[in-house]
Every structure is written in structure tokens, then in C-alpha cells.
Design an enzyme around this catalytic site. Structure first.
Site, PDB file in Angstrom:
ATOM      1  N   TYR A 169       0.916  -1.294   0.683  1.00 19.38           N
ATOM      2  CA  TYR A 169      -0.042  -0.357  -0.035  1.00 19.38           C
ATOM      3  C   TYR A 169       0.836   1.357  -0.198  1.00 19.38           C
ATOM      4  CZ  TYR A 169      -3.813   3.361   1.447  1.00 19.38           C
ATOM      5  OH  TYR A 169      -4.829   4.353   1.746  1.00 19.38           O
ATOM      6  N   LYS A 173       0.693   4.354  -2.697  1.00 15.02           N
ATOM      7  CA  LYS A 173       0.290   5.341  -2.973  1.00 15.02           C
ATOM      8  C   LYS A 173       1.455   5.891  -2.728  1.00 15.02           C
ATOM      9  CE  LYS A 173      -4.579   4.693  -1.893  1.00 15.02           C
ATOM     10  NZ  LYS A 173      -4.969   5.123  -2.711  1.00 15.02           N
ATOM     11  N   ILE A 204      -8.987   8.229   9.484  1.00 16.72           N
ATOM     12  CA  ILE A 204     -10.194   9.093   9.543  1.00 16.72           C
ATOM     13  C   ILE A 204     -11.162   7.252   9.513  1.00 16.72           C
ATOM     14  CG2 ILE A 204     -11.908   9.371   7.644  1.00 16.72           C
ATOM     15  CD1 ILE A 204     -10.477  11.691   7.811  1.00 16.72           C
TER      16      ILE A 204
HETATM   17  N1  LIG Z   1     -10.218   5.641   5.209  1.00 17.58           N
HETATM   18  C1  LIG Z   1      -8.808   6.169   5.481  1.00 17.58           C
HETATM   19  O1  LIG Z   1      -8.880   6.658   6.662  1.00 17.58           O
HETATM   20  C2  LIG Z   1      -8.152   6.454   4.523  1.00 17.58           C
HETATM   21  C3  LIG Z   1      -6.965   7.379   4.820  1.00 17.58           C
HETATM   22  C4  LIG Z   1      -5.789   7.126   3.381  1.00 17.58           C
HETATM   23  C5  LIG Z   1      -6.412   7.609   2.474  1.00 17.58           C
HETATM   24  N2  LIG Z   1      -7.693   6.955   1.776  1.00 17.58           N
HETATM   25  C6  LIG Z   1      -7.378   6.472   0.853  1.00 17.58           C
HETATM   26  O2  LIG Z   1      -9.189   7.113   0.394  1.00 17.58           O
HETATM   27  C7  LIG Z   1      -9.751   6.196  -0.515  1.00 17.58           C
HETATM   28  C8  LIG Z   1     -11.013   5.619  -0.083  1.00 17.58           C
HETATM   29  O3  LIG Z   1     -10.799   5.056   1.320  1.00 17.58           O
HETATM   30  P1  LIG Z   1     -11.959   4.264   1.012  1.00 17.58           P
HETATM   31  O4  LIG Z   1     -11.875   5.041   3.188  1.00 17.58           O
HETATM   32  O5  LIG Z   1     -13.747   4.892   0.899  1.00 17.58           O
HETATM   33  O6  LIG Z   1     -11.998   3.000   1.073  1.00 17.58           O
HETATM   34  P2  LIG Z   1     -12.852   1.647   1.046  1.00 17.58           P
HETATM   35  O7  LIG Z   1     -12.252   0.227   1.198  1.00 17.58           O
HETATM   36  O8  LIG Z   1     -13.933   2.290   1.623  1.00 17.58           O
HETATM   37  O9  LIG Z   1     -13.478   2.173  -0.131  1.00 17.58           O
HETATM   38  C9  LIG Z   1     -12.586   1.417  -1.815  1.00 17.58           C
HETATM   39  C10 LIG Z   1     -13.612   1.027  -2.664  1.00 17.58           C
HETATM   40  O10 LIG Z   1     -12.900   0.667  -3.873  1.00 17.58           O
HETATM   41  C11 LIG Z   1     -13.757  -0.035  -4.228  1.00 17.58           C
HETATM   42  N3  LIG Z   1     -12.531  -0.934  -5.714  1.00 17.58           N
HETATM   43  C12 LIG Z   1     -11.470  -2.039  -4.720  1.00 17.58           C
HETATM   44  N4  LIG Z   1     -11.116  -2.296  -6.430  1.00 17.58           N
HETATM   45  C13 LIG Z   1     -11.813  -1.171  -7.360  1.00 17.58           C
HETATM   46  C14 LIG Z   1     -11.523  -1.545  -8.859  1.00 17.58           C
HETATM   47  N5  LIG Z   1     -10.633  -2.947  -9.065  1.00 17.58           N
HETATM   48  N6  LIG Z   1     -12.464  -0.837  -9.368  1.00 17.58           N
HETATM   49  C15 LIG Z   1     -13.559   0.228  -9.096  1.00 17.58           C
HETATM   50  N7  LIG Z   1     -13.584   0.392  -7.981  1.00 17.58           N
HETATM   51  C16 LIG Z   1     -13.170  -0.803  -6.772  1.00 17.58           C
HETATM   52  C17 LIG Z   1     -14.610  -0.847  -3.709  1.00 17.58           C
HETATM   53  O11 LIG Z   1     -15.062  -1.728  -4.039  1.00 17.58           O
HETATM   54  C18 LIG Z   1     -14.596   0.219  -2.398  1.00 17.58           C
HETATM   55  O12 LIG Z   1     -16.214   0.673  -2.934  1.00 17.58           O
HETATM   56  C19 LIG Z   1      -8.544   5.071  -0.765  1.00 17.58           C
HETATM   57  O13 LIG Z   1      -8.238   5.279  -2.287  1.00 17.58           O
HETATM   58  C20 LIG Z   1      -7.805   4.703   0.204  1.00 17.58           C
HETATM   59  O14 LIG Z   1      -6.691   4.301  -0.099  1.00 17.58           O
HETATM   60  C21 LIG Z   1      -8.671   6.273   3.295  1.00 17.58           C
END
Ligand SMILES: NC(=O)c1ccc[n+]([C@@H]2O[C@H](COP(=O)([O-])OP(=O)(O)OC[C@H]3O[C@@H](n4cnc5c(N)ncnc54)[C@H](O)[C@@H]3O)[C@@H](O)[C@H]2O)c1
Length: 276
Positions: A169, A173, A204
Site C-alpha cells: 500500500y 500511494k 479517518i
Molecule cells: N479510510 C481511510 O482512513 C483512508 C486514509 C487514507 C487514504 N484513503 C484512501 O481513500 C480512498 C477511499 O478510501 P475508503 O476509506 O473509502 O475505502 P473503501 O475500502 O471504503 O472503498 C474503496 C472502494 O474501492 C472499490 N474498489 C476496489 N477495487 C476496485 C476496482 N478494481 N475498481 C473499482 N472500484 C474498486 C471498492 O469496492 C470500495 O467501494 C482510497 O484510495 C484509500 O486508499 C483512505
């Protein structure tokens, strides 16, 4: 570049703008769609998961927003072509693409399988690259929308610094962070009117955040969830985790004309985690 800011309320408004959000069935993606539509944008919700995407579409429509859903695998280039066409056909153009789809399997180095590493790079990096490619082709002059726009890539504080069990990861990123700068430079130097910036959320309140802490427990890094949470919050100067709305607010800014002079930048939203 869009014209100079003469009215701040107009500059921050997304009235008449169209956004496409990938991974929009997830916690942050869904809140980003709520945020974008609340300030006037129409939104194409895309995800590989259909039921939650359709439920979000219906929720937004019930609030009076323009929303459509498209089942979309970000690693599939033909899906990207169809998604661009659907956004333009449905809403008359495209102004913002938010690349939020990602996966986050956690593994200690000794247990890391290279096939899983490649899968993470495929979804998180190649998926974002394809998003940047098709968004820029669609939004640049001569594209099927052709009126410029803003690409916003979800990186992470984990794209700025490393962490235990996150080699795949972290690598992905970090790549998204520099991919963003490459796209920004090329789009600006070719006068496309397309900007590209990255957002770096910290910890988050979300399914992914919970999964991250749970995997630390499952891997035996910490004894329980309370210890995992306390350990991470100890590194956050503001003393609490962020909310999905905090990320959506940053996305609204980067999608709006208020950020017209911003490209290739990193917006860190993390309660001070990375600052220390
Ligand atoms: N939640 C956090 O604390 C956090 C922190 C830093 C960064 N992020 C980043 O923010 C973004 C959103 O995170 P989140 O918390 O909503 O994650 P999440 O896991 O809730 O959502 C990710 C979504 O991506 C979809 N997905 C996975 N593979 C896919 C593919 N091949 N094609 C299309 N869709 C696909 C999944 O179905 C899911 O709905 C991500 O890029 C994550 O890395 C999140």
C-alpha cells in the site's frame, strides 16, 4: 486556466459542474459524492460493487441531486472509455474525476506474496493512471467534454511515510503521489486546462480505517483494537481521527475554480499526523 476569481462564492460553487468518482461505494467515495452534489455538482458514481453504488445513487436522487451509477473496474481500460461517455451523455460534460478506488491488504514482509503486491499496484496505481489518462483526454480541448477540469487522486499519509505491514500500500500511494505531479506537469505544459492534485488523508473514521487497525491486531503487531487506536491517535497532534466529511471538503475545494492556480500539489488532511 479558468478566469480570474472575482466572486468568492461563485469560485467555491460547483453549480453546473459534473464529477465522476471511482470507488464511490466505499466510505470516503460515498461522502465525496454527497459533498460534491450538496454544492451543486452532478455526479457519476462508479464502483465494482453494484448494490451500494445504486443505493447511493437513490439516496442522492432523493435529496434532489443529479446522480447516475456505472459499474466500473478501474483496471479495465474499456470500462474507463464507457464511463467517460456515460458522464458526458448523462450530464453534458465532465469537469472533475476523483480517483478513490483502492485496496489495502496488510502483510508482514516475510508473508508478502508478489502476486498480491502486483494486484495492489494494478488497482491503486494502474487504475489511477487510467483515470488520469481518460479524464485528461476527455476534458482537454478536442475531447468529448473539452472544457478543461480537475483530476483529484486519493493518495494517503501512507503515500508520504512508511508503516509496518504496508509495503504494498505504501508503494502504491507513493506512486500515486508522483503520478499526480507527472500528470499535472504534462497537462499544464500542453495547455489542456486540466489540473491534477493529490489528497492525503490521515486516520479517518471509516471501514478502511477500522480494517487497518484490525489487521494490526490480526498480525499480532498490537494486542487489541484499543491499543491499536490509542497508538495511532498518539501520533495525531489534534488528538482525534478525521471524518469522511473532512476529506470531502478538500475534494470540493480542488474541484472548484477556487483552486484554479493549484496543480501538482498535495493536500494533506490528517490532524497534523504528517507534520510531526
Ligand atoms: N479510510 C481511510 O482512513 C483512508 C486514509 C487514507 C487514504 N484513503 C484512501 O481513500 C480512498 C477511499 O478510501 P475508503 O476509506 O473509502 O475505502 P473503501 O475500502 O471504503 O472503498 C474503496 C472502494 O474501492 C472499490 N474498489 C476496489 N477495487 C476496485 C476496482 N478494481 N475498481 C473499482 N472500484 C474498486 C471498492 O469496492 C470500495 O467501494 C482510497 O484510495 C484509500 O486508499 C483512505
Amino acid at each position: 486556466m479558468t478566469s480570474e476569481i472575482t466572486n468568492y462564492r461563485d469560485a467555491f460553487s460547483l453549480d453546473g459542474k459534473v464529477a465522476l468518482v471511482t470507488g464511490a461505494a466505499g466510505t470516503l467515495g460515498a461522502e465525496i459524492c454527497r459533498g460534491l452534489t450538496s454544492v451543486g455538482a452532478s455526479v457519476l458514481i462508479t464502483d465494482i460493487v453494484e448494490d451500494r453504488g445504486i443505493a447511493l445513487r437513490d439516496e442522492l436522487r432523493n435529496r434532489g441531486a443529479n446522480a447516475e451509477f456505472f459499474k466500473h473496474n478501474v483496471t479495465d481500460e474499456s470500462d474507463w472509455e464507457a464511463a467517460m461517455k456515460m458522464a458526458v451523455d448523462s450530464f453534458g460534460g465532465l469537469d472533475t474525476v476523483v480517483n478513490a478506488a483502492a485496496i489495502v491488504p496488510m502483510r508482514l514482509l516475510a508473508d508478502l506474496d508478489v502476486e498480491e503486491f502486483k494486484k495492489v499496484q494494478d488497482v491503486n496505481v494502474a487504475g489511477t493512471l487510467l483515470g488520469c489518462k481518460h479524464a485528461s483526454m476527455t476534458m482537454r480541448p478536442g475531447g468529448i467534454s473539452g472544457r478543461g477540469g480537475s483530476i483529484i487522486n486519493l493518495s494517503s499519509v501512507m503515500g508520504l511515510s512508511g508503516s509496518i505491514a504496508l509495503a504494498s500500500y505504501n508503494s502504491s500511494k507513493g506512486a500515486v503521489r508522483l503520478l499526480t505531479k507527472s500528470v499535472a506537469a504534462e497537462c499544464a505544459m500542453l495547455n489542456t486546462g486540466v489540473r491534477c492534485n493529490s489528497i492525503h488523508p490521515g486516520i479517518i473514521d471509516s471501514d478502511m480505517g477500522t480494517l487497518f487497525l484490525k489487521q494490526l491486531v490480526d498480525l499480532g503487531v498490537v494486542p487489541d483494537m484499543e491499543t491499536a487506536e490509542a497508538g495511532f491517535l498518539a501520533g495525531v497532534p489534534m488528538g482525534e481521527s478525521g471524518k469522511p466529511q473532512d476529506i470531502a471538503a478538500g475534494i470540493i475545494y480542488l474541484a472548484s475554480d477556487a483552486s484554479r492556480y493549484m496543480t501538482g500539489a498535495e493536500l494533506v488532511i490528517d490532524g497534523g499526523f504528517y507534520a510531526t
